[in-house]
Design a protein around this motif. Structure first.
Motif, PDB file in Angstrom:
ATOM      1  N   LEU B  67      50.213  20.467  68.256  1.00 14.93           N
ATOM      2  CA  LEU B  67      51.538  21.071  68.428  1.00 14.93           C
ATOM      3  C   LEU B  67      52.555  20.330  67.563  1.00 14.93           C
ATOM      4  CD1 LEU B  67      51.417  21.097  72.325  1.00 14.93           C
ATOM      5  CD2 LEU B  67      50.974  23.046  70.833  1.00 14.93           C
ATOM      6  N   PRO B  68      53.657  21.011  67.211  1.00 14.06           N
ATOM      7  CA  PRO B  68      54.703  20.291  66.481  1.00 14.06           C
ATOM      8  C   PRO B  68      55.283  19.162  67.342  1.00 14.06           C
ATOM      9  CG  PRO B  68      55.371  22.573  66.949  1.00 14.06           C
ATOM     10  CD  PRO B  68      53.967  22.424  67.426  1.00 14.06           C
ATOM     11  N   VAL B  69      55.427  17.984  66.755  1.00 13.40           N
ATOM     12  CA  VAL B  69      56.014  16.828  67.455  1.00 13.40           C
ATOM     13  C   VAL B  69      57.313  16.482  66.749  1.00 13.40           C
ATOM     14  CG1 VAL B  69      55.709  14.419  68.150  1.00 13.40           C
ATOM     15  CG2 VAL B  69      53.730  15.953  68.058  1.00 13.40           C
ATOM     16  N   ARG B  70      58.423  16.505  67.491  1.00 14.87           N
ATOM     17  CA  ARG B  70      59.736  16.280  66.872  1.00 14.87           C
ATOM     18  C   ARG B  70      60.533  15.270  67.652  1.00 14.87           C
ATOM     19  NH1 ARG B  70      61.124  22.436  66.646  1.00 14.87           N
ATOM     20  NH2 ARG B  70      59.608  23.025  65.079  1.00 14.87           N
ATOM     21  N   GLU B  71      61.418  14.593  66.959  1.00 19.85           N
ATOM     22  CA  GLU B  71      62.392  13.800  67.674  1.00 19.85           C
ATOM     23  C   GLU B  71      63.447  14.748  68.236  1.00 19.85           C
ATOM     24  OE1 GLU B  71      63.746   9.662  66.372  1.00 19.85           O
ATOM     25  OE2 GLU B  71      65.506  10.933  66.158  1.00 19.85           O
ATOM     26  N   ALA B  72      63.806  14.530  69.494  1.00 22.41           N
ATOM     27  CA  ALA B  72      64.779  15.406  70.142  1.00 22.41           C
ATOM     28  C   ALA B  72      66.126  15.272  69.454  1.00 22.41           C
ATOM     29  CB  ALA B  72      64.909  15.039  71.620  1.00 22.41           C
ATOM     30  N   PHE B  73      66.753  16.402  69.153  1.00 26.44           N
ATOM     31  CA  PHE B  73      68.073  16.386  68.525  1.00 26.44           C
ATOM     32  C   PHE B  73      69.081  17.026  69.471  1.00 26.44           C
ATOM     33  CE2 PHE B  73      71.357  16.741  65.403  1.00 26.44           C
ATOM     34  CZ  PHE B  73      71.079  15.708  64.530  1.00 26.44           C
ATOM     35  N   GLY B  81      55.789  25.127  73.571  1.00 25.94           N
ATOM     36  CA  GLY B  81      54.694  24.629  72.753  1.00 25.94           C
ATOM     37  C   GLY B  81      55.115  23.585  71.745  1.00 25.94           C
ATOM     38  N   THR B  82      56.227  22.920  71.996  1.00 26.95           N
ATOM     39  CA  THR B  82      56.716  21.882  71.093  1.00 26.95           C
ATOM     40  C   THR B  82      56.865  20.581  71.866  1.00 26.95           C
ATOM     41  OG1 THR B  82      57.928  23.572  69.873  1.00 26.95           O
ATOM     42  CG2 THR B  82      58.569  21.291  69.466  1.00 26.95           C
ATOM     43  N   VAL B  83      56.568  19.462  71.204  1.00 26.22           N
ATOM     44  CA  VAL B  83      56.701  18.146  71.832  1.00 26.22           C
ATOM     45  C   VAL B  83      57.995  17.509  71.334  1.00 26.22           C
ATOM     46  CG1 VAL B  83      55.654  15.869  72.128  1.00 26.22           C
ATOM     47  CG2 VAL B  83      54.190  17.903  71.888  1.00 26.22           C
ATOM     48  N   TYR B  84      58.875  17.142  72.270  1.00 28.86           N
ATOM     49  CA  TYR B  84      60.142  16.496  71.914  1.00 28.86           C
ATOM     50  C   TYR B  84      60.126  15.051  72.395  1.00 28.86           C
ATOM     51  CZ  TYR B  84      61.778  21.236  71.098  1.00 28.86           C
ATOM     52  OH  TYR B  84      61.923  22.522  70.630  1.00 28.86           O
TER      53      TYR B  84
END
Lengths: 276, 198
Positions: B67-73, B81-84
């Motif tokens: 899954l896409p892994v992102r820093e929370a903004f 389906g996204t990891v923050y």
């Protein structure tokens, strides 16, 4: 009442509380981000032994002293010196050379809280030899925080961390050169604050008060909703001189703002913008 | 939206809030690599690391996750389906409107980001459509937050203390809030991977 009904009531009462505060005290929190506000209001409720937001509202409206103390919950953030040291390195490298081209400059720290960033900026300007030609406006809505900022006295226990950040920020001396220690406190040199004007100013209700060459407003906009963010950014844009600089917190940006086209983002990880 | 959400243990889960501390990177890696691309809930993650480790978590975790892994903004909409991942030095909160919020409020349990802060806001935002997970850790962050999740009707899973690198955090969560499931990591990974599109 079920848990969910209680929560719905909480949000309704919170909105009423913010309206009431605005009308009674002219402090406008109506466009603050709710998630943090809920937490802070819950803490204030505990502090004053209130079982509902309405109970808290009753006390706030009728007891100005309770409002003054509630203001602490609404506004005070834990501030640090040289938070995000790279930001101050970027100021030295990018903004200071611009400031040098003027015989006198004005800088604005919006939402200065208890003043740690004011001291940090003054130290950078001093080391870069531009403090003498600078006037720094340090503004906040919390009179108590401004009082701390004016005094320039901080617990000595915090100095170890601040010193490390100062060095990481490109400091050329030792942080202890700027304060003297007494009774468990670090008292910062008056000379650093001689060029600072501390003032009550609200980004929610007040307008531009001066033309400035640099605005630093870090980790304040995250507490605002988009509408209020846009208002604040509009004030900054209006205050800035041609090609003036704006610095934001490391997790803030103009990405949702109407001002995005009017301010140019500088390359690099720091959130530095320049008026077009 | 709810029609598309997978049922699990008789309910649909829209978001999973995870808290981890000491020993957490390995635990998170194990959980994240078990998740298939069809994983439906958004995953909100607080892991205690020093504020100087800018961007580290995303770098470490993303290669192990489909899954896409992102820093929370701040003010980002939560996408399923996204990891923050909470940025170091900031609390991560979520609004009922399914947007993220950051704050630099004082540390909670000496932590910023704090698991309690995420969990309490997520409990309020998602109510029974939330699963809270407390993993390995050496402090007591997450216990109050897990209690808030359960009070709001959400599910609570806790890593089995005996299989945790640091059992203090799971133990205190169990003592303070209890849990719907107490799971070893590998079981937890298998169970979590069931939240997929039908």
């Amino acid at each position: 009442m079920t848990q969910h009904a209680r929560e719905d009531a909480f949000d309704h009462e919170l909105k009423l509380l913010l309206d009431a505060i605005y009308h009674r005290y002219q402090h406008d929190f109506r466009h603050y981000a709710l998630a943090s506000l809920r937490r802070r209001v819950s803490q204030a409720m505990q502090r004053f032994g209130c079982r509902s937001v309405s109970q808290l509202q009753d006390r706030i409206l009728h007891e100005p002293e309770v409002f003054a103390q509630t203001l602490e919950y609404f506004t005070v953030q834990v501030s640090e010196m040289f938070r995000d040291p790279d930001y101050f390195r970027a100021l030295r490298a990018e903004v200071v050379p611009f400031l040098r081209t003027y015989p006198s400059v004005k800088l604005w720290i919006a939402g200065c809280s208890t003043g740690e960033e004011v001291i940090s900026l003054a130290i950078v300007l001093d080391e870069e030899d531009v403090l003498d030609r600078s006037l720094i406006y340090a503004t906040d809505i919390n009179p108590k925080a401004l009082g701390v900022a004016k005094a320039g006295v901080y617990p000595i226990a915090r100095m170890a961390q601040f010193s490390a950040s100062y060095l990481a920020a490109g400091g050329t001396r030792s942080l202890s050169d700027y304060y003297h220690a007494a009774y468990g406190s670090a008292i910062f040199d008056r000379s650093l604050r001689q060029r600072v004007l501390y003032a009550d100013h609200s980004l929610a209700t007040d307008a531009v008060f001066s033309e400035v060459h640099f605005v630093s407003c870090r980790n304040v906009l995250i507490y605002f909703d988009r509408e209020l963010q846009n208002r604040a950014l509009g004030v900054f844009h209006e205050a800035l001189v041609h090609r003036g600089y704006l610095g934001l917190g490391s997790r803030e940006s103009l990405r949702f703002s109407a001002l995005a086209a009017s301010l140019e983002e500088l390359p690099g990880r720091q959130r530095l913008y320049r008026k077009r | 939206m709810s029609a598309k959400q997978p049922m699990h243990a008789g309910r649909s889960i829209e978001a999973v809030a995870v808290g981890a501390s000491s020993g957490g990177i390995d635990a998170l890696t194990l959980l994240l690599q078990a998740l298939p691309p069809s994983f439906v809930p958004a995953l909100l993650l607080v892991m205690h690391i020093p504020a100087s480790n800018e961007g580290l978590l995303v770098e470490v975790l993303a290669p192990h996750c489909a899954l896409p892994v992102r820093e929370a903004f701040d003010k980002d909409s939560v996408v399923p389906g996204t990891v923050y991942v909470a940025p170091p030095g900031y609390h991560l909160l979520v609004e009922p409107a399914r947007t993220l919020a950051l704050s630099v409020d004082e540390p909670v349990n000496f932590c910023r980001p704090s698991i309690d802060v995420l969990f309490e806001s997520a409990a309020y935002a998602y109510r029974e459509a939330l699963l809270g997970i407390v993993l390995t850790g050496a402090n007591e962050d997450g216990a109050r937050g897990l209690d808030a999740i359960r009070r709001a009707g959400g599910l609570a899973w806790v890593q089995q203390p005996s299989t945790s690198v640091s059992p203090v955090m799971p133990e205190s969560a169990l003592r303070y809030a209890g849990a719907d499931r107490i799971l070893a990591l590998s079981e937890m990974a298998t169970e979590l991977a069931r939240f997929v599109r039908p």
